[in-house]
Design a protein around this motif. Structure first.
Motif, PDB file in Angstrom:
ATOM      1  N   GLY A 119      -6.610   0.345   6.613  1.00  0.00           N
ATOM      2  CA  GLY A 119      -6.892  -0.874   5.865  1.00  0.00           C
ATOM      3  C   GLY A 119      -8.212  -0.728   5.127  1.00  0.00           C
ATOM      4  O   GLY A 119      -9.191  -0.231   5.694  1.00  0.00           O
ATOM      5  N   GLU A 149      -5.302  -2.230   0.363  1.00  0.00           N
ATOM      6  CA  GLU A 149      -6.244  -3.261  -0.058  1.00  0.00           C
ATOM      7  C   GLU A 149      -5.976  -4.567   0.682  1.00  0.00           C
ATOM      8  O   GLU A 149      -4.818  -4.928   0.915  1.00  0.00           O
ATOM      9  N   GLY A 150      -7.045  -5.246   1.069  1.00  0.00           N
ATOM     10  CA  GLY A 150      -6.927  -6.540   1.719  1.00  0.00           C
ATOM     11  C   GLY A 150      -6.518  -6.491   3.177  1.00  0.00           C
ATOM     12  O   GLY A 150      -6.354  -7.531   3.811  1.00  0.00           O
ATOM     13  N   GLU A 151      -6.354  -5.294   3.724  1.00  0.00           N
ATOM     14  CA  GLU A 151      -5.905  -5.161   5.119  1.00  0.00           C
ATOM     15  C   GLU A 151      -7.042  -4.661   6.003  1.00  0.00           C
ATOM     16  O   GLU A 151      -7.917  -3.927   5.563  1.00  0.00           O
ATOM     17  N   ASN A 152      -6.989  -5.072   7.274  1.00  0.00           N
ATOM     18  CA  ASN A 152      -7.960  -4.609   8.261  1.00  0.00           C
ATOM     19  C   ASN A 152      -7.233  -3.778   9.316  1.00  0.00           C
ATOM     20  O   ASN A 152      -6.049  -3.454   9.149  1.00  0.00           O
ATOM     21  N   SER A 185      -4.094  -5.911  10.581  1.00  0.00           N
ATOM     22  CA  SER A 185      -3.105  -6.327   9.577  1.00  0.00           C
ATOM     23  C   SER A 185      -2.481  -5.161   8.826  1.00  0.00           C
ATOM     24  O   SER A 185      -1.431  -5.317   8.200  1.00  0.00           O
ATOM     25  N   GLN A 228     -10.326  -2.812   4.540  1.00  0.00           N
ATOM     26  CA  GLN A 228     -11.370  -3.623   5.155  1.00  0.00           C
ATOM     27  C   GLN A 228     -11.756  -3.138   6.557  1.00  0.00           C
ATOM     28  O   GLN A 228     -12.488  -3.816   7.274  1.00  0.00           O
TER      29      GLN A 228
END
Length: 93
Positions: free
Chosen positions: A37, A71-74, A77, A39
């Motif tokens: 991710g 993108e936008g994932e940790n 997620s 993030q």
């Protein structure tokens, strides 16, 4: 599918196995999907990028490698996204 691997764990001891793993990988036609991710902690993203790049550069290899920094994932997620994306990558003709 290798998602957010903890290469850092135990002083990066998994990398000690890299030569043996590379020899085994060269024996067949394999698809490997790496993900993390965007993030996640910076070292997690950088470690997976470095490993994917090293395997991509192997000479005489029959590896098909995909690196996906989502993108936008940790760390949590990214798993559902990576599962879906990895299946599409592995199952494509």
């Amino acid at each position: 599918m290798i998602s957010s691997p903890s290469i850092w764990w135990n002083q990066e001891c998994i990398l000690e196995l890299e030569p043996e793993i590379i020899d085994r990988l060269r024996d067949g036609n394999l698809k490997i999907y790496f993900s993390a991710g965007a993030q996640e902690k910076r070292f997690m993203v950088e470690d997976v990028k470095e490993l994917a790049e090293r395997l991509t550069l192997l000479k005489d290899s029959r590896l098909d490698i995909m690196l996906d920094i989502a993108e936008g994932e940790n760390h949590i997620s990214v798993v559902p996204a990576a599962l879906s994306r990895s299946l599409r990558f592995v199952l494509k003709p």
